[in-house]
Design an enzyme around this catalytic site. Structure first.
Site, PDB file in Angstrom:
ATOM      1  N   TRP A 129       0.799  -1.216   0.000  1.00 43.37           N
ATOM      2  CA  TRP A 129       0.000   0.000   0.000  1.00 43.37           C
ATOM      3  C   TRP A 129       0.837   1.276   0.000  1.00 43.37           C
ATOM      4  O   TRP A 129       0.315   2.347  -0.268  1.00 43.37           O
ATOM      5  CB  TRP A 129      -0.878   0.020   1.260  1.00 43.37           C
ATOM      6  N   LYS A 153      -2.604  -8.608  -7.206  1.00 41.30           N
ATOM      7  CA  LYS A 153      -3.303  -8.678  -5.925  1.00 41.30           C
ATOM      8  C   LYS A 153      -2.724  -7.556  -5.083  1.00 41.30           C
ATOM      9  O   LYS A 153      -1.646  -7.678  -4.524  1.00 41.30           O
ATOM     10  CB  LYS A 153      -3.089 -10.044  -5.267  1.00 41.30           C
ATOM     11  N   HIS A 154      -3.451  -6.442  -5.024  1.00 46.19           N
ATOM     12  CA  HIS A 154      -2.969  -5.272  -4.301  1.00 46.19           C
ATOM     13  C   HIS A 154      -3.409  -5.352  -2.842  1.00 46.19           C
ATOM     14  O   HIS A 154      -4.244  -6.180  -2.469  1.00 46.19           O
ATOM     15  CB  HIS A 154      -3.526  -4.000  -4.946  1.00 46.19           C
ATOM     16  N   GLU A 231      11.014  -8.217  -3.343  1.00 47.58           N
ATOM     17  CA  GLU A 231      11.582  -6.968  -2.813  1.00 47.58           C
ATOM     18  C   GLU A 231      10.949  -6.791  -1.443  1.00 47.58           C
ATOM     19  O   GLU A 231       9.776  -6.453  -1.325  1.00 47.58           O
ATOM     20  CB  GLU A 231      11.276  -5.799  -3.748  1.00 47.58           C
ATOM     21  N   LEU A 232      11.751  -7.045  -0.400  1.00 37.40           N
ATOM     22  CA  LEU A 232      11.216  -7.132   0.946  1.00 37.40           C
ATOM     23  C   LEU A 232      11.670  -5.935   1.786  1.00 37.40           C
ATOM     24  O   LEU A 232      11.886  -4.857   1.272  1.00 37.40           O
ATOM     25  CB  LEU A 232      11.628  -8.461   1.573  1.00 37.40           C
ATOM     26  N   CYS A 265      10.498   0.978   2.194  1.00 40.21           N
ATOM     27  CA  CYS A 265      11.504  -0.042   2.463  1.00 40.21           C
ATOM     28  C   CYS A 265      12.905   0.491   2.213  1.00 40.21           C
ATOM     29  O   CYS A 265      13.871   0.057   2.846  1.00 40.21           O
ATOM     30  CB  CYS A 265      11.242  -1.275   1.610  1.00 40.21           C
ATOM     31  N   GLU A 350      13.033  -3.616  11.193  1.00 40.67           N
ATOM     32  CA  GLU A 350      12.716  -2.572  10.233  1.00 40.67           C
ATOM     33  C   GLU A 350      11.711  -1.620  10.879  1.00 40.67           C
ATOM     34  O   GLU A 350      10.664  -2.050  11.371  1.00 40.67           O
ATOM     35  CB  GLU A 350      12.118  -3.154   8.957  1.00 40.67           C
TER      36      GLU A 350
END
Length: 444
Positions: A129, A153-154, A231-232, A265, A350
């Protein structure tokens, strides 16, 4: 039913009916059929679609920015910049993909040999989001230019954006089924995603999101022997050396950490500063702390508050902010913590929100040790005289190294991480080729 809410007020925005299992099966079949047809379309026609998408993004930038702000809370100026970046990406891919996807002649013992880049089929994308248009457009431009279809799938939080992007591609002239958005309730997402990944009509999967979501998708894709691009998260170090321009570094640090309310991120999260300039940097950073928009959800704000409180309890000094703002919406005052050390929550986890952790280093070697003391490896920013900063930066593990600049994505450069920040690349030639069968052709 999905209910979206305005993060600035908490008020309900809209209610969306969701796709049941039959509707999802129909959509997958539609994208599979579109993928077969699109693979046969010439590259010029594929890229013409991207140019049309880019043109509509520019024409509708105010409309789309307003939607982004309403659904995830970023200030309108930042939302406009996101739409502009999406349009730029469309132009870059349209201009450069003919070279990126051209056959590559290779010298060998054969009469002729070359590498070609061929479509895979339907690419399933699970997107977050925090940049609701940018994350999708950077994947979609790569997938569609290479001759694939796209199934999105958003995040349920930005369902309006997901449907607006689907309509954007349709309005730009995309064939039926070439880009579809699934609308799925949050509690059904794991099961639905696993089923879609296992579907033989899905060729590959890409995800931008949390470690937990990435691990689940990678497990499902591994069982189905399908390629993934992940991409985390990130806990990017921002290293300030003794010979840095401290004022410039502090200004860039504030932009990187507090832009998008810290929900990125790739934003700088751990500010590792050599002792001799640490006091000067902290004072300059405090002077640069901006006003920001709300976080996207209450639970996201609660997580950042918990990380701050645990770190303070462990000995960090909270210099400003870090408390929820009274009133409606999910606001959190931007926080700066000093004297953070390894083991504290804001160092090891994080921090997906407006919390800047300042860690003091004895010297270059200690700064490198601190920067590498993480399981993540997305970006790294190092500040100092160019040769010195580059030499230090080369010793830090990351997918991207920026010297005297904050880390940012650019459509012309590959983007991705190492370690628990994921694998594979997005953007640039490397990102487009991730969604192709890299085929060797030999003529004896």
């Amino acid at each position: 039913m999905i209910v979206t809410r305005n993060p600035a007020t908490g008020a309900e925005l809209h209610r969306y009916p969701t796709h049941d299992d039959d509707a999802i099966s129909h959509i997958v079949a539609e994208t599979a059929a579109a993928a077969r047809d699109w693979a046969a379309v010439g590259l010029d026609e594929r890229l013409a679609l991207l140019r049309a998408v880019g043109k509509l993004l520019t024409e509708r930038r105010d409309e789309y920015a307003t939607l982004i702000t309403a659904e995830m809370g970023k200030p309108v100026a930042e939302a406009l910049a996101e739409i502009d970046k999406c349009a730029w990406n469309c132009r870059v891919v349209a201009d450069l993909a003919p070279d990126w996807l051209a056959d590559r002649e290779i010298e060998s013992d054969a009469s002729r040999s070359w590498i070609s880049y061929q479509p895979l089929g339907v690419i399933f994308a699970v997107m977050p989001w925090n940049f609701p248009f940018w994350q999708v457009l950077r994947f979609a431009c790569a997938a569609l230019s290479a001759g694939n279809a796209a199934l999105l799938k958003h995040s349920p939080d930005v369902t309006g954006c997901a449907l607006a992007i689907e309509a954007l591609f349709t309005d730009a002239g995309a064939p039926a089924g070439l880009f579809r958005s699934l609308v799925v309730e949050a509690d059904r997402v794991p099961a639905v995603s696993a089923r879609i990944v296992a579907d033989p009509r899905i060729a590959a999967v890409t995800l931008t999101g949390s470690e937990r979501a990435g691990a689940a998708i990678a497990q499902a894709a591994g069982a189905a022997l399908k390629k993934t691009v992940l991409e985390l998260g990130g806990s990017d170090p921002f290293v300030v050396l003794a010979d840095a321009d401290v004022a410039a570094a502090a200004a860039a640090a504030a932009r990187s950490r507090f832009g998008n309310a810290g929900q990125s991120c790739v934003s700088a999260k751990r500010f590792i500063v050599v002792d001799t300039v640490a006091d000067e940097f902290v004072a300059a950073l405090l002077a640069e702390v901006p006003q920001i928009g709300p976080l996207a959800r209450a639970d996201l704000r609660d997580t950042v508050v918990r990380q701050i409180e645990q770190s303070v309890a462990a000995g960090a000094r909270l210099l400003t902010g870090g408390t929820p703002v009274d009133g409606p919406g999910y606001y959190l005052s931007p926080a700066v913590l000093d004297h953070v050390v390894p083991g504290m929550a804001v160092f090891t986890e994080e921090t997906f929100g407006p919390a800047a952790a300042v860690i003091r280093a004895r010297d270059d070697d200690h700064a490198v040790e601190l920067a590498n003391d993480t399981d993540f490896g997305l970006g790294c920013s190092v500040w100092g005289t160019p040769d010195h900063a580059l030499a230090v930066g080369r010793r830090i593990r990351s997918g991207a190294l920026f010297v005297n600049a904050p880390v940012a994505s650019d459509p012309r450069l590959p983007f991705g991480g190492v370690g628990r920040s994921g694998y594979g690349r997005e953007l640039s030639a490397e990102g487009v080729r991730e969604f192709t069968n890299i085929r060797t052709v030999v003529i004896a």
